[in-house]
Design an enzyme around this catalytic site. Structure first.
Site, PDB file in Angstrom:
ATOM      1  CD1 TRP A 241       0.045  -1.074   3.328  1.00 14.76           C
ATOM      2  CD2 TRP A 241       0.221   1.161   3.298  1.00 14.76           C
ATOM      3  NE1 TRP A 241       0.672  -0.681   4.488  1.00 14.76           N
ATOM      4  CE2 TRP A 241       0.792   0.685   4.500  1.00 14.76           C
ATOM      5  CE3 TRP A 241       0.217   2.539   3.064  1.00 14.76           C
ATOM      6  CZ2 TRP A 241       1.348   1.524   5.469  1.00 14.76           C
ATOM      7  CZ3 TRP A 241       0.771   3.385   4.019  1.00 14.76           C
ATOM      8  CH2 TRP A 241       1.336   2.880   5.204  1.00 14.76           C
TER       9      TRP A 241
ATOM     10  CD  GLU B 210       5.670   4.802  12.627  1.00 14.03           C
ATOM     11  OE1 GLU B 210       6.612   4.569  11.843  1.00 14.03           O
ATOM     12  OE2 GLU B 210       5.077   3.908  13.257  1.00 14.03           O
TER      13      GLU B 210
ATOM     14  CD  GLU C  63       8.520   0.948  10.514  1.00 15.40           C
ATOM     15  OE1 GLU C  63       7.992   2.013  10.874  1.00 15.40           O
ATOM     16  OE2 GLU C  63       8.226  -0.160  11.008  1.00 15.40           O
TER      17      GLU C  63
ATOM     18  CG  HIS D 178       4.497   3.051   9.047  1.00 19.46           C
ATOM     19  ND1 HIS D 178       5.058   2.153   9.922  1.00 19.46           N
ATOM     20  CD2 HIS D 178       4.041   2.315   7.991  1.00 19.46           C
ATOM     21  CE1 HIS D 178       4.942   0.927   9.436  1.00 19.46           C
ATOM     22  NE2 HIS D 178       4.332   1.002   8.259  1.00 19.46           N
TER      23      HIS D 178
ATOM     24  CD  GLU E 284       9.161  -2.869  13.829  1.00 22.10           C
ATOM     25  OE1 GLU E 284       8.028  -2.367  13.742  1.00 22.10           O
ATOM     26  OE2 GLU E 284      10.104  -2.500  13.121  1.00 22.10           O
TER      27      GLU E 284
ATOM     28  CB  THR F 121       4.921   0.527  16.622  1.00 19.14           C
ATOM     29  OG1 THR F 121       5.745  -0.577  16.302  1.00 19.14           O
ATOM     30  CG2 THR F 121       5.762   1.726  16.962  1.00 19.14           C
TER      31      THR F 121
ATOM     32  CG  ASP G 283       3.230  -2.021   6.928  1.00 17.51           C
ATOM     33  OD1 ASP G 283       2.655  -2.926   6.292  1.00 17.51           O
ATOM     34  OD2 ASP G 283       3.678  -0.975   6.401  1.00 17.51           O
ATOM     35  CD  GLU G 284       4.928  -0.215  12.985  1.00 14.67           C
ATOM     36  OE1 GLU G 284       5.999  -0.809  12.798  1.00 14.67           O
ATOM     37  OE2 GLU G 284       4.835   1.031  12.941  1.00 14.67           O
TER      38      GLU G 284
ATOM     39  CG  HIS H  36       8.207  -4.238   9.985  1.00 17.01           C
ATOM     40  ND1 HIS H  36       7.965  -2.889   9.901  1.00 17.01           N
ATOM     41  CD2 HIS H  36       8.270  -4.692   8.707  1.00 17.01           C
ATOM     42  CE1 HIS H  36       7.890  -2.541   8.619  1.00 17.01           C
ATOM     43  NE2 HIS H  36       8.062  -3.618   7.886  1.00 17.01           N
TER      44      HIS H  36
HETATM   45 FE   FE2 Z   1       7.956  -0.387  12.979  1.00 17.73          FE
HETATM   46 FE   FE2 Z   2       6.196   2.340  11.890  1.00 17.29          FE
END
Ligand code: FE2
Ligand code: FE2
Length: 394
Positions: A93, A136, A174, A177, A227, A230, A259-260, A263
């Protein structure tokens, strides 16, 4: 990466010498009580460039040099097991997927709708969202941090080792974000963008010292923790946006949270592998990191006015339940379970002590937190420059 409330949880560090580390911020804090915000900015104008900084003993290169070989030997493993957690750019995305389309006829209408929806959200929610966005946006600091780690750093800036490929691609993922949250906040019209932009500039200028000592054991434990932190905090801002009826913002925060999570999966897998290869060294690194506390990436946050900006932001996040001391304990508990720390066998005496320490830590943190909660706290309202000086309860 995420915010913190580590001020509530304090453990002695065995690595630091007995003298108290210098804290330049507290001396500035002393002055803050006597100065009005605008005179504070005027005073900063006269100073040479001097962002908030932390001065404490900085331990460097604590990993035995021969252990660098471990990371070299894991190159192929990392390619097969870690790089697979990256998403191809074409499948990722992008911020634009969630924002009004500037080339469309309906652009102004979409902006209007975004602004109408954002009116439902209270000021304290915006404090937390802005703090998360600023955290971020200090991404250059985090890429730098990863490249301080011996054995895995990107030696050239375009190195082809799996570790370097991961770090660059992780950074690139990242980067979306802060970009997305920044654009959303800009369009909402609810916050003072110039003050926010100043805070980002101060924060990147300040950097951070996560006390990872150029040591990839500590570094990957730190990133595993962060991670997950977040993932939790963006998940909570998503849930609360939904409760206020802002589905678009809920989708934005939820997408970032996922996403976090991905990760977190990658970093915890690296540490899992280290536990397999070197259980003694890894459990001692985990105990060491937890004794020093996982310092939060944006703890040097400053806007030119409030010397306690990070503490104020953290207090609001705690009050709203976006990120709390309970979450800190829960993350540790999760990681201890994820890495099966309780069941580690074949440890040295020191390794067993480290194991006992980390396994007993989550309930200790909870008890400390309950005690802190038990003490009647004086509720106070603090002005946030991000909100044009409007006051929010901390
Ligand atoms: Fe992250
Ligand atoms: Fe992030």
């Amino acid at each position: 990466m995420a915010l913190s409330l580590n001020s509530m949880i304090s453990f002695p560090s065995h690595k630091l010498p007995s003298h108290k580390p210098l804290n330049l911020r507290s001396s500035r804090l002393f002055m803050a009580s006597t100065l009005h915000s605008t005179s504070k900015e005027a005073e900063n104008l006269k100073k040479p460039y001097c962002p908030p900084r932390e001065v404490h003993v900085q331990v460097t290169h604590s990993m035995a040099p021969q252990k660098i070989e471990i990371f070299k030997s894991l190159e192929g493993w990392a390619e097969e097991n870690i790089l697979v957690h990256l998403k191809p750019v074409e499948k990722c995305w992008q911020p634009q997927d969630f924002l009004p389309d500037p080339k469309s006829e309906g652009f102004y209408e979409q902006v209007k709708e975004l602004r109408e929806k954002s009116k439902e959200l209270p000021d304290d929610y915006f404090v937390v969202l802005v703090g998360d966005m600023i955290t971020e946006e200090a991404l250059p600091t985090y890429q730098t941090m990863l490249n301080t780690l011996d054995g895995v750093r990107d030696e050239t800036g375009a190195s082809l080792t799996s570790w370097a490929v991961w770090t660059r691609a992780w950074t690139a993922e990242e980067n979306r974000h802060g970009d997305l949250l920044n654009k959303y906040l800009y369009l909402s019209g609810r916050v003072d963008m110039k003050q926010i932009e100043k805070t980002i500039q101060y924060l990147i200028g300040s950097g951070m010292d996560p006390k990872t000592e150029n040591n990839p054991y500590l570094g990957f434990i730190y990133t595993s923790f962060q991670e997950r932190a977040t993932f939790i905090s963006h998940g909570n801002t998503a849930r609360q946006a939904k409760e206020y009826g802002d589905m678009k913002l809920a989708q934005i925060c939820g997408t970032i949270a996922s996403d976090e999570k991905r990760h977190e999966t990658a970093y915890t897998k690296i540490v899992e592998k280290l536990f397999e290869i070197d259980p003694d060294g890894t459990v001692m690194a985990l105990a060491d990191m937890m004794k020093k506390k996982v310092s939060m990436p944006a703890h040097l946050m400053y806007d030119g006015r409030d010397d306690n900006l990070f503490e104020h932001f953290s207090a609001v996040a705690q009050r709203l339940g976006v990120y709390t001391a309970r979450d800190y304990a829960a993350i540790l508990e999760f990681l201890v379970g994820r890495w099966d720390v309780e069941k580690l066998g074949g440890l040295s005496a020191e390794g067993r002590r480290a194991q006992d320490f980390v396994c007993g830590l989550p309930p200790r943190i909870r008890r400390l937190e309950e005690r802190a909660q038990g003490k009647a706290k004086q509720a106070s309202a603090v002005p946030f420059s991000w909100l044009f000086g409007r006051e929010v309860m901390v």
